[in-house]
Enzyme design. Structure first.
Site, PDB file in Angstrom:
ATOM      1  N   LYS A 191       0.810  -1.218   0.000  1.00 23.32           N
ATOM      2  CA  LYS A 191       0.000   0.000   0.000  1.00 23.32           C
ATOM      3  C   LYS A 191       0.847   1.275   0.000  1.00 23.32           C
ATOM      4  CE  LYS A 191      -3.977  -2.160   0.180  1.00 23.32           C
ATOM      5  NZ  LYS A 191      -5.070  -2.003  -0.765  1.00 23.32           N
ATOM      6  N   SER A 222      -3.192 -11.208   5.248  1.00 20.33           N
ATOM      7  CA  SER A 222      -3.641 -11.318   3.856  1.00 20.33           C
ATOM      8  C   SER A 222      -2.654 -12.116   3.023  1.00 20.33           C
ATOM      9  CB  SER A 222      -3.863  -9.934   3.250  1.00 20.33           C
ATOM     10  OG  SER A 222      -2.686  -9.156   3.285  1.00 20.33           O
TER      11      SER A 222
END
Length: 458
Positions: A43, A277
């Site tokens: 990110k 994740s």
């Protein structure tokens, strides 16, 4: 290696390694270590892309306030860029986010607003809706809106995708890539890039059980009902406005348990500390690899570092509490004991230890009471109230021995007693001291009983 002028120059250019010890069937599995970005996740890429694009468009300038809702690492990526470029940042995060991420955000100067994780989009407390409202109500604030911001997928279409294809050209190309979907920026950007530059590369989605996306990809139906999941940063209960699923051919639904255990296996076998994740993506990638009958080169992402989950999925007690690890059942009260004394998991103190030692152990291990052990014999118990009442008014009493403050009249319960026998103990405000004859087995608290009952429901 060259000298860099800013931590932002370290975003991207992450390495790829080939898995060596995982069971990948006939396939070769490659892992792109997005955890090596300076903020610890993929990110960072979109944090930089969205802020710099807003700067170029004249929408923001240093000193302005940025607002975003994030269920994962986007907040850290934005905080990193905002800190370096001189922006104020308000982040709305759901309360399932790991403590490490929240501590990280606050240490970087972001204002963190916690909200509920048990409500869906459209509810006023849903993290994205609350962030949008805060942006409207904050004078001069700019709403980043990762879920509707085209500069999110652009980061992956024009940077991450070319990077992957260039790196994989060293081994003859890429047959399939496995990714997750939160805001959908990674999926949308990579799928657009590969459609143009490597159209034969298969696009595979990894989705948490409870998210609606796996059903949408595999069966073409869009459910209006989702369930909760504990994996952070991926899975959705709606289709993000920037999403483009048209090129994704298959999806795998991965449970929380499989995600966490697979991430732990990655560390155990490959030495790679990935986040929750990452476990979801890796589990899906391994399923895909093992289904193949012809060799393929498959890549997936180590989305972020597991350093952000040490208090959760890498904590055996948290895993046991949530039913993701299991001990051999005994059929008696030992099934409720989180920290068995026989395994030396119980945090204890001695009668001659100082009260300050007892206090420090309670703080370190986040427990409210300690058995006082003389060798293998329990001689007392000391809790926060005992210590407080003993030292209040004279802090020098922290140097007194534990024996001066402990309770020595013990309310013991035989290990073969029924669970119902715990209730009167808890009603008296005590912790259950479980014994087998004279042998100390462990402690059972109210939360231990609650966790046990919840696991039985699951």
């Amino acid at each position: 290696m060259s000298i860099h002028q800013s931590v932002l120059e370290l975003i991207g250019g992450t390495p790829i390694i080939k898995a060596q010890r995982l069971d990948t069937g006939v396939c070769e599995l490659y892992l792109k270590l997005e955890s090596q970005n300076p903020g610890g996740s993929i990110k960072d890429r979109i944090g930089l892309s969205m802020i710099e694009a807003a700067e170029k468009a004249g929408k923001i300038r240093p000193g302005d306030t940025l607002v975003e809702g994030t269920a994962g690492n986007t907040g850290i990526g934005l905080a990193l860029v905002a800190q370096q470029k001189g922006y104020k940042l308000i982040l709305v995060v759901p309360d399932k986010m790991s403590r490490e991420k929240i501590f990280n955000l606050k240490a970087m100067g972001a204002q963190v607003v916690l909200t509920r994780s048990d409500v869906a989009k459209g509810h006023p407390d849903y993290y994205q809706d609350l962030a949008e409202r805060l942006a409207r109500e904050t004078p001069g604030a700019y709403f980043i809106n990762q879920f509707g911001n085209p500069d999110n997928p652009a980061a992956h279409e024009f940077v991450t995708g070319p990077e992957i294809l260039s790196q994989m050209s060293d081994v003859g190309g890429l047959d399939a890539i496995v990714f997750g979907c939160g805001s959908s920026g990674t999926m949308t950007g990579l799928s657009r890039f590969f459609a143009k530059q490597s159209p034969n590369t298969e696009l595979i989605l990894a989705d948490p059980v409870g998210s609606i996306l796996e059903e949408y990809i595999n069966r073409g139906t869009l459910s209006d009902k989702s369930a909760s999941w504990m994996v952070e940063g991926i899975g959705e209960d709606f289709l993000p406005p920037i999403s483009d699923f048209s090129r994704v051919r298959k999806a795998y639904a991965i449970s929380d348990k499989e995600s966490f255990l697979t991430a732990r296996e990655l560390l155990e076998k490959e030495g790679i500390l990935g986040g929750s994740s990452t476990g979801t993506l890796l589990a899906a990638a391994l399923k895909y690899c093992r289904e193949q009958t012809t060799p393929k080169k498959v890549l997936t992402l180590v989305c972020d570092t597991g350093n952000k989950y040490l208090s959760k999925m890498y904590n055996d007690f948290w895993m046991l509490d949530n039913g993701f690890l299991a001990r051999q059942p005994t059929g008696d009260l030992r099934d409720l004991i989180l920290r068995p004394f026989s395994q030396r998991d119980t945090v204890v103190v001695g009668p001659n230890d100082l009260l300050v030692t007892a206090y420090q152990r309670m703080k370190l291990y986040d427990v409210s009471q300690l058995p006082v052990m003389d060798g293998d014999n329990i001689v007392g118990i000391v809790d926060e109230s005992d210590v407080l009442l003993h030292v209040y008014g004279d802090e020098t009493r922290f140097r007194d021995p534990v024996s001066t403050a402990m309770v020595s009249k013990l309310d013991k319960i035989d290990v073969r007693s029924p669970i119902e026998s715990l209730l009167p103990v808890f009603d008296r405000g005590h912790v259950a001291i479980v014994v087998d004859g004279e042998k100390f087995i462990g402690l059972i608290t109210r939360i231990d009983l609650l966790n046990y009952l919840r696991r039985r429901v699951q």
